[in-house]
Design a protein around this motif. Structure first.
Motif, PDB file in Angstrom:
ATOM      1  N   VAL A 118       0.847  -1.190   0.000  1.00  0.00           N
ATOM      2  CA  VAL A 118       0.000   0.000   0.000  1.00  0.00           C
ATOM      3  C   VAL A 118       0.883   1.241   0.000  1.00  0.00           C
ATOM      4  O   VAL A 118       1.934   1.268   0.635  1.00  0.00           O
ATOM      5  CB  VAL A 118      -0.914  -0.010   1.244  1.00  0.00           C
ATOM      6  CG1 VAL A 118      -1.796   1.226   1.271  1.00  0.00           C
ATOM      7  CG2 VAL A 118      -1.796  -1.250   1.242  1.00  0.00           C
ATOM      8  N   LEU A 119       0.464   2.236  -0.761  1.00  0.00           N
ATOM      9  CA  LEU A 119       1.228   3.476  -0.842  1.00  0.00           C
ATOM     10  C   LEU A 119       0.406   4.592  -0.181  1.00  0.00           C
ATOM     11  O   LEU A 119      -0.512   5.140  -0.800  1.00  0.00           O
ATOM     12  CB  LEU A 119       1.487   3.833  -2.313  1.00  0.00           C
ATOM     13  CG  LEU A 119       2.134   2.726  -3.156  1.00  0.00           C
ATOM     14  CD1 LEU A 119       2.105   3.064  -4.642  1.00  0.00           C
ATOM     15  CD2 LEU A 119       3.571   2.493  -2.695  1.00  0.00           C
ATOM     16  N   PRO A 120       0.691   4.878   1.095  1.00  0.00           N
ATOM     17  CA  PRO A 120      -0.096   5.909   1.783  1.00  0.00           C
ATOM     18  C   PRO A 120       0.157   7.282   1.170  1.00  0.00           C
ATOM     19  O   PRO A 120       1.202   7.506   0.553  1.00  0.00           O
ATOM     20  CB  PRO A 120       0.421   5.866   3.221  1.00  0.00           C
ATOM     21  CG  PRO A 120       1.290   4.668   3.323  1.00  0.00           C
ATOM     22  CD  PRO A 120       1.751   4.332   1.948  1.00  0.00           C
ATOM     23  N   ARG A 121      -0.806   8.164   1.340  1.00  0.00           N
ATOM     24  CA  ARG A 121      -0.681   9.505   0.753  1.00  0.00           C
ATOM     25  C   ARG A 121      -0.632  10.556   1.865  1.00  0.00           C
ATOM     26  O   ARG A 121      -1.479  10.566   2.755  1.00  0.00           O
ATOM     27  CB  ARG A 121      -1.870   9.813  -0.146  1.00  0.00           C
ATOM     28  CG  ARG A 121      -2.157   8.752  -1.174  1.00  0.00           C
ATOM     29  CD  ARG A 121      -3.350   9.114  -2.017  1.00  0.00           C
ATOM     30  NE  ARG A 121      -4.523   9.468  -1.246  1.00  0.00           N
ATOM     31  CZ  ARG A 121      -5.601  10.074  -1.747  1.00  0.00           C
ATOM     32  NH1 ARG A 121      -5.635  10.410  -3.018  1.00  0.00           N
ATOM     33  NH2 ARG A 121      -6.634  10.361  -0.991  1.00  0.00           N
ATOM     34  N   ASP A 122       0.295  11.438   1.802  1.00  0.00           N
ATOM     35  CA  ASP A 122       0.361  12.562   2.722  1.00  0.00           C
ATOM     36  C   ASP A 122       1.156  13.666   2.030  1.00  0.00           C
ATOM     37  O   ASP A 122       2.341  13.482   1.784  1.00  0.00           O
ATOM     38  CB  ASP A 122       1.044  12.150   4.030  1.00  0.00           C
ATOM     39  CG  ASP A 122       0.887  13.215   5.109  1.00  0.00           C
ATOM     40  OD1 ASP A 122       0.029  14.099   4.936  1.00  0.00           O
ATOM     41  OD2 ASP A 122       1.636  13.140   6.106  1.00  0.00           O
ATOM     42  N   PRO A 123       0.521  14.765   1.681  1.00  0.00           N
ATOM     43  CA  PRO A 123      -0.860  15.181   1.905  1.00  0.00           C
ATOM     44  C   PRO A 123      -1.833  14.308   1.119  1.00  0.00           C
ATOM     45  O   PRO A 123      -1.423  13.543   0.248  1.00  0.00           O
ATOM     46  CB  PRO A 123      -0.885  16.620   1.395  1.00  0.00           C
ATOM     47  CG  PRO A 123       0.193  16.654   0.347  1.00  0.00           C
ATOM     48  CD  PRO A 123       1.266  15.730   0.858  1.00  0.00           C
ATOM     49  N   TYR A 124      -3.151  14.448   1.447  1.00  0.00           N
ATOM     50  CA  TYR A 124      -4.124  13.568   0.798  1.00  0.00           C
ATOM     51  C   TYR A 124      -5.236  14.299   0.061  1.00  0.00           C
ATOM     52  O   TYR A 124      -5.991  13.670  -0.678  1.00  0.00           O
ATOM     53  CB  TYR A 124      -4.726  12.598   1.821  1.00  0.00           C
ATOM     54  CG  TYR A 124      -5.310  13.275   3.032  1.00  0.00           C
ATOM     55  CD1 TYR A 124      -6.579  13.844   3.006  1.00  0.00           C
ATOM     56  CD2 TYR A 124      -4.582  13.354   4.224  1.00  0.00           C
ATOM     57  CE1 TYR A 124      -7.111  14.472   4.115  1.00  0.00           C
ATOM     58  CE2 TYR A 124      -5.102  13.987   5.345  1.00  0.00           C
ATOM     59  CZ  TYR A 124      -6.369  14.543   5.276  1.00  0.00           C
ATOM     60  OH  TYR A 124      -6.883  15.188   6.371  1.00  0.00           O
ATOM     61  N   SER A 125      -5.386  15.595   0.299  1.00  0.00           N
ATOM     62  CA  SER A 125      -6.493  16.308  -0.345  1.00  0.00           C
ATOM     63  C   SER A 125      -6.023  17.673  -0.833  1.00  0.00           C
ATOM     64  O   SER A 125      -5.352  18.406  -0.107  1.00  0.00           O
ATOM     65  CB  SER A 125      -7.635  16.484   0.667  1.00  0.00           C
ATOM     66  OG  SER A 125      -8.625  17.336   0.148  1.00  0.00           O
ATOM     67  N   PHE A 126      -6.369  17.989  -2.073  1.00  0.00           N
ATOM     68  CA  PHE A 126      -5.950  19.267  -2.674  1.00  0.00           C
ATOM     69  C   PHE A 126      -7.164  19.867  -3.377  1.00  0.00           C
ATOM     70  O   PHE A 126      -7.768  19.206  -4.235  1.00  0.00           O
ATOM     71  CB  PHE A 126      -4.826  18.998  -3.670  1.00  0.00           C
ATOM     72  CG  PHE A 126      -4.330  20.210  -4.412  1.00  0.00           C
ATOM     73  CD1 PHE A 126      -3.749  21.277  -3.735  1.00  0.00           C
ATOM     74  CD2 PHE A 126      -4.427  20.281  -5.804  1.00  0.00           C
ATOM     75  CE1 PHE A 126      -3.271  22.393  -4.431  1.00  0.00           C
ATOM     76  CE2 PHE A 126      -3.950  21.384  -6.509  1.00  0.00           C
ATOM     77  CZ  PHE A 126      -3.373  22.441  -5.814  1.00  0.00           C
ATOM     78  N   THR A 127      -7.511  21.074  -2.995  1.00  0.00           N
ATOM     79  CA  THR A 127      -8.649  21.749  -3.631  1.00  0.00           C
ATOM     80  C   THR A 127      -8.154  23.066  -4.228  1.00  0.00           C
ATOM     81  O   THR A 127      -8.008  24.062  -3.514  1.00  0.00           O
ATOM     82  CB  THR A 127      -9.766  22.030  -2.591  1.00  0.00           C
ATOM     83  OG1 THR A 127     -10.088  20.807  -1.931  1.00  0.00           O
ATOM     84  CG2 THR A 127     -11.013  22.606  -3.256  1.00  0.00           C
ATOM     85  N   PRO A 128      -7.841  23.074  -5.529  1.00  0.00           N
ATOM     86  CA  PRO A 128      -7.444  24.336  -6.148  1.00  0.00           C
ATOM     87  C   PRO A 128      -8.698  25.168  -6.440  1.00  0.00           C
ATOM     88  O   PRO A 128      -9.763  24.601  -6.691  1.00  0.00           O
ATOM     89  CB  PRO A 128      -6.783  23.887  -7.457  1.00  0.00           C
ATOM     90  CG  PRO A 128      -7.386  22.558  -7.771  1.00  0.00           C
ATOM     91  CD  PRO A 128      -7.856  21.944  -6.488  1.00  0.00           C
ATOM     92  N   LEU A 129      -8.560  26.470  -6.398  1.00  0.00           N
ATOM     93  CA  LEU A 129      -9.718  27.333  -6.638  1.00  0.00           C
ATOM     94  C   LEU A 129      -9.574  28.038  -7.976  1.00  0.00           C
ATOM     95  O   LEU A 129      -8.468  28.286  -8.446  1.00  0.00           O
ATOM     96  CB  LEU A 129      -9.838  28.390  -5.533  1.00  0.00           C
ATOM     97  CG  LEU A 129      -9.897  27.876  -4.092  1.00  0.00           C
ATOM     98  CD1 LEU A 129     -10.209  29.042  -3.142  1.00  0.00           C
ATOM     99  CD2 LEU A 129     -10.943  26.785  -3.927  1.00  0.00           C
ATOM    100  N   GLN A 153       8.543  16.653 -12.452  1.00  0.00           N
ATOM    101  CA  GLN A 153       8.372  15.599 -11.440  1.00  0.00           C
ATOM    102  C   GLN A 153       7.123  15.872 -10.592  1.00  0.00           C
ATOM    103  O   GLN A 153       6.759  17.030 -10.386  1.00  0.00           O
ATOM    104  CB  GLN A 153       9.602  15.547 -10.516  1.00  0.00           C
ATOM    105  CG  GLN A 153      10.848  14.975 -11.161  1.00  0.00           C
ATOM    106  CD  GLN A 153      10.594  13.586 -11.737  1.00  0.00           C
ATOM    107  OE1 GLN A 153      10.173  12.682 -11.025  1.00  0.00           O
ATOM    108  NE2 GLN A 153      10.824  13.428 -13.045  1.00  0.00           N
ATOM    109  N   PRO A 154       6.467  14.806 -10.088  1.00  0.00           N
ATOM    110  CA  PRO A 154       5.282  15.014  -9.255  1.00  0.00           C
ATOM    111  C   PRO A 154       5.590  15.861  -8.018  1.00  0.00           C
ATOM    112  O   PRO A 154       6.633  15.695  -7.386  1.00  0.00           O
ATOM    113  CB  PRO A 154       4.885  13.597  -8.835  1.00  0.00           C
ATOM    114  CG  PRO A 154       5.498  12.702  -9.856  1.00  0.00           C
ATOM    115  CD  PRO A 154       6.743  13.380 -10.319  1.00  0.00           C
ATOM    116  N   LEU A 155       4.682  16.761  -7.691  1.00  0.00           N
ATOM    117  CA  LEU A 155       4.760  17.568  -6.480  1.00  0.00           C
ATOM    118  C   LEU A 155       3.828  16.946  -5.432  1.00  0.00           C
ATOM    119  O   LEU A 155       3.000  16.101  -5.786  1.00  0.00           O
ATOM    120  CB  LEU A 155       4.349  19.008  -6.799  1.00  0.00           C
ATOM    121  CG  LEU A 155       5.296  19.722  -7.775  1.00  0.00           C
ATOM    122  CD1 LEU A 155       4.685  21.033  -8.288  1.00  0.00           C
ATOM    123  CD2 LEU A 155       6.653  19.983  -7.112  1.00  0.00           C
ATOM    124  N   PRO A 156       3.946  17.372  -4.166  1.00  0.00           N
ATOM    125  CA  PRO A 156       3.114  16.705  -3.134  1.00  0.00           C
ATOM    126  C   PRO A 156       1.629  16.667  -3.481  1.00  0.00           C
ATOM    127  O   PRO A 156       0.953  15.660  -3.255  1.00  0.00           O
ATOM    128  CB  PRO A 156       3.376  17.557  -1.886  1.00  0.00           C
ATOM    129  CG  PRO A 156       4.763  18.083  -2.093  1.00  0.00           C
ATOM    130  CD  PRO A 156       4.898  18.322  -3.572  1.00  0.00           C
TER     131      PRO A 156
END
Ligand SMILES: Cc1cc2nc3c(=O)[nH]c(=O)nc-3n(C[C@H](O)[C@H](O)[C@H](O)COP(=O)(O)OP(=O)(O)OC[C@H]3O[C@@H](n4cnc5c(N)ncnc54)[C@H](O)[C@@H]3O)c2cc1C
Length: 614
Positions: free
Chosen positions: A128-139, A430-433
């Motif tokens: 399993v690959l845990p995610r942290d941070p886990y939620s991103f809400t761009p406006l 490259q992927p960012l958080p």
């Protein structure tokens, strides 16, 4: 559509990374480069025996879990799956050559921790690959750069993020988390046992009644778990921290029954935060944040844990199918026989009305003392057996189950990482958080979710849909060719029946997908040009491919009237059915949908009890 990005040359019959130990699974192959190629797990032909102790209809993750537990207990078990791939809605499929998609479910959290350890899933290949941070809400905002909200497990950083919108909300957030955590702990004991059989409490010998009483234990334990921390500030004056949750039942009751918008309004004032949290309350449900009972759906989505972190969601390395493969390997290692491409046509019933096995579409009959069905209640009771064998009232209840679904899943292959205006990519690409997060679009305020819902209630797909965008390849690069990515779009609201009875034809499907892509383009310019291929799964597609009634991702809505005692129907919530020897072991039974395994494990325990009495 964008150009190719170095997709690997065709490599027919390359082996699946995790290997296939048992001979029933020896057919596991990853076929690449063929049009519409899929991960195929075809069982070896000619191995199916004519008699087992137990047959499981369907190799969804719950069916596989049930088989693993039965076989572990010495019950000779076969699993018969109609598709070419194991896992049901928890599968990895290669829709676009070189791109491996978690085609339906894509995030893991709810899997019961006992299953993880008891079936030794890690040993059987689960990573399993845990995610942290886990939620991103761009406006979408008129300022440059627009703001965004990033939530993670580091509370101080999360509070800083929330403080951009409201200092008050930033302060309230830890209390809110603890409050919800307390409720989740209270519900936990209910998940791993059958619901109380109310009918049994009043019938049978004294011993049988006492045994039925024992089933009340989880219900009594629920709601009496001590809480470590405080409650909502409006509640704290009368309820200092540390008190048993039992004393807080009124607040508990309110969360379960109220619209989530009412609960969130008690805690917070910032719209992006409230809308982001509200998404968990409507996911998979034809409901708005203003719909009573949406609070329970939110709880259902925060009741999981990953590596001890309550409420955390992560990716499965290799996609969701790798979880199903790990469970299948655990079952096969015990000796269970698992077959793909074996569609069950109907149930075999004895003169006494008992289930005696199944008949396959090719005419083969497989006899067994127990039959567990992982298929939906609708398929199990309305398609696989003659209606006359069932009580009329039961048939009516199953026909009445609310299976409306708002979900269209779109799987997209892209040749570069999306770059969001609110958090542009760096030059190296490259992927960012934030790329590993659930990225919430059209989530500036709860009114947007409500508008999107309202359009669907009139038979129109939302013009500004709720979109949860995930990029699992940001953490698991092996899912896509170098530099490319797989993007999962979980979107709603799309009614299963369009206004005026119009069909969900190619034109309608593409029009909706284009709307979704236009929305993404507004947040991440260049997205549309990066698309290599897309797989659009509207509610009718989800029904046709995965056997999900009405496209409902949970085999039936998770509304309060369809939970616990009433799932799938009142008096039949304990996995047994009106047909002796036939059990329901999938999401249509308690505790419902999600990649949880609880229904499979609980049903196996109930079936085992009966088997020992035979
Ligand atoms: C688009 C989508 C996204 C989702 N996202 C998530 C997520 O991220 N996380 C999460 O936890 N949950 C998610 N879910 C919900 C979750 O995937 C399901 O609730 C869960 O996988 C259902 O598992 P199951 O084993 O009960 O049933 P299923 O997975 O539905 O399995 C039933 C099996 O029975 C087989 N079957 C049916 N009829 C027959 C027959 N006649 N003969 C033989 N076999 C038959 C079917 O082919 C299928 O394989 C999602 C679901 C969908 C559709």
């Amino acid at each position: 559509m964008a150009g190719h990005c170095g997709v690997m040359a065709a490599r027919p019959w390359a082996r699946l990374g995790m290997g296939c130990h048992s001979h029933w699974l020896q057919g596991c192959r990853l076929s690449l480069g063929l049009p519409g190629a899929r991960l195929a797990h075809t069982g070896a032909v000619g191995r199916l025996q004519r008699e087992y102790d137990a047959v499981v209809i369907g190799a969804g993750h719950n069916g596989l879990v049930a088989a693993a537990y039965l076989q572990r207990a010495g019950v000779r078990t076969a699993v018969l799956e109609k598709r070419h791939v194991l896992g049901g809605a928890a599968v990895t499929e290669e829709i676009v050559p070189g791109f491996k998609f978690s085609r339906a479910s894509y995030l893991l959290s709810l899997l019961r921790p006992q299953i993880y350890t008891e079936l030794e899933l890690q040993r059987h290949g689960l990573r399993v690959l845990p995610r942290d941070p886990y939620s991103f809400t761009p406006l979408l905002e008129d300022r440059s750069p627009p703001r965004s909200l990033l939530l993670g497990h580091n509370m101080a950083q999360t509070q800083q993020q929330i403080a951009q919108f409201s200092q008050k909300d930033a302060q309230a957030y830890p209390e809110y988390e603890a409050f919800m955590g307390g409720l989740v702990s209270a519900l936990d004991p209910l998940l791993d046992a059958p619901p109380v059989d109310t009918a049994a409490l009043g019938k049978g010998s004294l011993l049988q009644r006492l045994s039925a009483l024992r089933a009340l234990q989880p219900l009594l334990r629920a709601g009496t778990i001590p809480m470590d921390t405080g409650l909502c500030r409006s509640h704290t004056a009368s309820a200092p921290s540390g008190l048993a949750l039992g004393k807080q039942l009124p607040h508990y009751y309110e969360v379960l029954t109220a619209p989530i918008s009412k609960i969130l309004d008690q805690w917070f004032e910032s719209e992006p935060l409230k809308a982001t949290l509200a998404t968990d309350a409507v996911i998979g449900a034809m409901a708005s944040p203003h719909t009573p009972g949406s609070g329970y759906v939110l709880l259902h989505h925060v009741m999981g844990e990953l590596e001890g972190q309550r409420g955390a969601w992560g990716y499965v390395a290799g996609g969701m199918g790798a979880l199903s493969q790990a469970i299948a390997h655990a079952a096969a290692a015990q000796g269970a026989h698992i077959f793909a491409e074996k569609a069950v046509c109907h149930l075999l019933l004895g003169r006494d009305g008992r289930a005696q096995g199944v008949a396959l579409q090719d005419g083969t009959e497989v006899r067994s003392k127990l039959v567990l069905s992982n298929a939906s209640p609708q398929i199990t009771f309305l398609e696989l057996m003659p209606q006359e064998q069932l009580p009329k009232s039961f048939v009516q209840r199953i026909q009445q189950v609310d299976t409306r679904s708002p979900v269209t899943k779109i799987n997209v292959a892209v040749d570069r990482l999306p770059s969001f205006l609110a958090a542009p990519n760096t030059h190296n690409g490259q992927p960012l958080p934030h790329h590993q997060c659930s990225i919430h679009l059209n989530c500036e305020g709860t009114h947007l979710l409500h508008q999107a819902f309202t359009e669907a209630t009139h038979g129109h797909p939302s013009s500004r849909p709720m979109i949860e965008l995930c990029i699992p390849s940001a953490l698991d690069p092996g899912l896509a060719p170098p530099g490319c990515h797989v993007v999962s779009l979980f979107t709603q609201y799309t009614p299963s029946v369009l206004a005026g009875g119009q069909p969900w034809d190619e034109q309608a499907r593409n029009a909706y997908a284009d709307t979704v892509f236009d929305c993404i383009e507004a947040y991440a310019p260049g997205f549309k040009a990066s698309v290599i291929g897309r797989d659009i799964l509207t509610p009718p597609d989800l029904e046709r491919i995965f056997g999900l009634p009405g496209g409902n991702i949970f085999h039936g809505g998770m509304s309060l009237d369809q939970l616990y005692f009433a799932r799938p129907a009142p008096s039949y919530s304990g996995y047994r059915s009106p047909v002796p020897g036939l059990y329901l072991c999938g999401s249509g039974a308690h505790p419902g949908g999600g990649v949880m395994g609880a229904a499979g494990r609980n049903a196996a325990q109930v079936a085992l009890e009966d088997f020992r009495r035979l």
